[in-house]
Design a protein around this motif. Structure first.
Motif, PDB file in Angstrom:
ATOM      1  N   LYS A 138      47.439  37.907  31.135  1.00 41.68           N
ATOM      2  CA  LYS A 138      48.347  37.603  30.492  1.00 41.68           C
ATOM      3  C   LYS A 138      50.101  37.808  31.650  1.00 41.68           C
ATOM      4  N   PHE A 139      49.751  39.044  32.628  1.00 46.37           N
ATOM      5  CA  PHE A 139      50.940  39.273  33.265  1.00 46.37           C
ATOM      6  C   PHE A 139      50.990  37.991  34.398  1.00 46.37           C
ATOM      7  N   TRP A 140      50.929  36.866  34.619  1.00 39.41           N
ATOM      8  CA  TRP A 140      51.086  35.912  35.191  1.00 39.41           C
ATOM      9  C   TRP A 140      51.483  35.334  34.263  1.00 39.41           C
ATOM     10  N   GLU A 141      51.741  35.002  33.082  1.00 39.58           N
ATOM     11  CA  GLU A 141      52.436  33.966  32.426  1.00 39.58           C
ATOM     12  C   GLU A 141      53.432  34.977  32.127  1.00 39.58           C
ATOM     13  N   ALA A 142      53.332  36.465  31.584  1.00 39.22           N
ATOM     14  CA  ALA A 142      54.415  36.728  31.532  1.00 39.22           C
ATOM     15  C   ALA A 142      55.591  36.600  32.997  1.00 39.22           C
ATOM     16  N   GLU A 147      60.727  32.163  36.401  1.00 39.71           N
ATOM     17  CA  GLU A 147      61.457  31.496  37.693  1.00 39.71           C
ATOM     18  C   GLU A 147      62.549  30.867  36.939  1.00 39.71           C
ATOM     19  N   GLY A 148      63.111  30.287  37.992  1.00 40.94           N
ATOM     20  CA  GLY A 148      64.549  29.051  38.185  1.00 40.94           C
ATOM     21  C   GLY A 148      65.341  29.985  37.212  1.00 40.94           C
ATOM     22  N   GLU A 149      66.864  29.193  37.441  1.00 41.46           N
ATOM     23  CA  GLU A 149      67.855  29.748  36.981  1.00 41.46           C
ATOM     24  C   GLU A 149      68.508  31.220  35.880  1.00 41.46           C
ATOM     25  N   HIS A 150      68.676  32.355  35.664  1.00 44.43           N
ATOM     26  CA  HIS A 150      69.608  32.609  34.607  1.00 44.43           C
ATOM     27  C   HIS A 150      69.551  34.218  35.033  1.00 44.43           C
ATOM     28  N   ASN A 151      70.420  35.009  33.798  1.00 43.82           N
ATOM     29  CA  ASN A 151      71.520  35.799  33.687  1.00 43.82           C
ATOM     30  C   ASN A 151      71.255  37.050  33.888  1.00 43.82           C
ATOM     31  N   PHE A 152      70.096  37.380  35.462  1.00 40.78           N
ATOM     32  CA  PHE A 152      69.603  38.643  34.767  1.00 40.78           C
ATOM     33  C   PHE A 152      70.216  40.302  34.750  1.00 40.78           C
ATOM     34  N   ILE A 172      65.347  32.388  40.480  1.00 40.71           N
ATOM     35  CA  ILE A 172      63.797  32.422  41.479  1.00 40.71           C
ATOM     36  C   ILE A 172      63.216  31.161  41.765  1.00 40.71           C
ATOM     37  N   ASN A 173      63.295  30.922  42.919  1.00 37.79           N
ATOM     38  CA  ASN A 173      62.520  29.465  43.687  1.00 37.79           C
ATOM     39  C   ASN A 173      61.282  28.674  42.929  1.00 37.79           C
ATOM     40  N   GLN A 174      60.477  29.767  42.931  1.00 36.53           N
ATOM     41  CA  GLN A 174      59.260  30.276  42.959  1.00 36.53           C
ATOM     42  C   GLN A 174      58.545  31.699  43.037  1.00 36.53           C
ATOM     43  N   ILE A 175      57.854  31.741  42.057  1.00 34.27           N
ATOM     44  CA  ILE A 175      56.999  33.060  41.675  1.00 34.27           C
ATOM     45  C   ILE A 175      55.646  32.665  41.799  1.00 34.27           C
ATOM     46  N   SER A 176      54.874  32.687  43.667  1.00 33.88           N
ATOM     47  CA  SER A 176      53.316  32.371  42.801  1.00 33.88           C
ATOM     48  C   SER A 176      52.153  33.492  43.059  1.00 33.88           C
ATOM     49  N   PHE A 177      51.018  33.276  43.439  1.00 36.25           N
ATOM     50  CA  PHE A 177      50.318  34.641  43.691  1.00 36.25           C
ATOM     51  C   PHE A 177      49.226  34.144  44.659  1.00 36.25           C
ATOM     52  N   LYS A 178      48.216  35.015  45.149  1.00 33.18           N
ATOM     53  CA  LYS A 178      47.474  34.985  46.215  1.00 33.18           C
ATOM     54  C   LYS A 178      46.552  35.766  45.670  1.00 33.18           C
ATOM     55  N   GLU A 183      42.640  42.311  46.175  1.00 38.09           N
ATOM     56  CA  GLU A 183      44.002  42.312  46.022  1.00 38.09           C
ATOM     57  C   GLU A 183      45.017  40.747  45.139  1.00 38.09           C
ATOM     58  N   PHE A 184      45.237  41.386  44.276  1.00 38.59           N
ATOM     59  CA  PHE A 184      46.207  40.381  43.696  1.00 38.59           C
ATOM     60  C   PHE A 184      47.982  40.918  44.132  1.00 38.59           C
ATOM     61  N   ILE A 185      48.343  40.219  44.675  1.00 43.98           N
ATOM     62  CA  ILE A 185      48.940  39.183  45.501  1.00 43.98           C
ATOM     63  C   ILE A 185      50.596  38.203  44.777  1.00 43.98           C
ATOM     64  N   CYS A 186      51.350  38.906  44.455  1.00 43.96           N
ATOM     65  CA  CYS A 186      52.886  37.816  43.486  1.00 43.96           C
ATOM     66  C   CYS A 186      53.782  38.227  44.832  1.00 43.96           C
ATOM     67  N   GLU A 187      54.082  36.644  45.135  1.00 42.83           N
ATOM     68  CA  GLU A 187      55.020  36.508  45.626  1.00 42.83           C
ATOM     69  C   GLU A 187      56.419  35.700  45.095  1.00 42.83           C
ATOM     70  N   PHE A 188      56.756  36.627  45.094  1.00 40.30           N
ATOM     71  CA  PHE A 188      58.929  36.048  45.013  1.00 40.30           C
ATOM     72  C   PHE A 188      59.639  35.248  46.261  1.00 40.30           C
TER      73      PHE A 188
END
Length: 245
Positions: A138-142, A147-152, A172-178, A183-188
């Motif tokens: 669920k965390f990953w779904e959110a 990703e992409g262009e937004h008004n943050f 944000i070009n990409q959000i990936s996961f390792k 560990e769970f590592i989220c890459e921005f």
């Protein structure tokens, strides 16, 4: 003759109030400038960091522009300043750059946010976050919503005086996961981030994973249809991994 240098530094940010120098606060920039002063015995120099990391946030590849009024011996300068720095800050590399180099004009930055799979020991606790009963799917779904262009605007901390001055439409070009054994590592990946942006994004995703809010609420806040959420992830889980020019 002036010299223009680029420092690559790493730091454990847990005990500091972020990168940027502040009055009566312990910061990375403040400690770096204090160490340079100890070595050079002058305040006639200038530093500028590529990324204004927040309180408790760590870095493996922070870039720092350093302008000096003379030409130093680079290895000697690096070694001397490192001796004057606290153990939690270190200059990894130093090199000459052109006077027109813009340290904040990078192509891309990579930040990681680290979650521990089980409660960490005392020596790991300051470098990641552990959350009990955490639904990572669920965390990953959110996260993927961002990703992409937004008004943050609703996922950043901007003072009233800076409203309108700081560009809030970002990509944000990409959000990936390792995943590692522990560990769970989220890459921005992005050209740049606004203050608290990643921490507020991660905080919202955690809240959704814990069923405190809905995915529709997150989307509405991102679209500026609802006010900011109250969730901000701890700074200690965030690390500046790499800056590309």
């Amino acid at each position: 003759m002036k010299s223009f240098l680029l420092l690559t530094i790493e730091y454990d940010g847990y005990d500091f109030c972020g990168w940027a120098k502040q009055n009566k606060q312990k910061t990375i920039q403040g400690e770096l400038e204090a160490a340079i002063f100890v070595v050079l015995k002058t305040k006639d120099f200038k530093t500028l960091g590529a990324s204004k990391t927040d309180s408790e946030v760590h870095a493996e590849d922070q870039k720092v522009y350093l302008e000096l009024p003379f030409k130093p011996q680079l290895i000697s300068l690096k070694n001397s300043v490192n001796k004057a720095l606290p153990i939690s800050i270190k200059i990894k590399d130093i090199k000459e750059i052109s006077p027109d180099f813009k340290v904040r004009h990078c192509k891309e930055k990579i930040y990681n946010y680290i979650f521990y799979k089980k409660e960490p020991g005392i020596f790991q606790n300051r470098y990641g976050v552990y959350i009990n009963n955490f639904n990572f799917q669920k965390f990953w779904e959110a996260l993927k919503i961002f990703e992409g262009e937004h008004n943050f605007l609703n996922f950043a901390k901007i003072s009233r005086s800076n409203l309108g001055k700081i560009k809030t439409i970002r990509t944000i070009n990409q959000i990936s996961f390792k995943e590692t054994e522990n560990e769970f590592i989220c890459e921005f990946f992005a050209k740049g981030f606004i203050r608290y942006q990643i921490r507020m994004i991660v905080g919202a995703a955690i809240a959704y994973a814990q069923e405190l809010i809905t995915i529709e609420q997150i989307k509405a806040v991102l679209l500026l249809e609802e006010p900011k959420l109250k969730y901000i992830a701890p700074g200690k889980g965030l690390i500046l991994k790499k800056i590309f020019y």
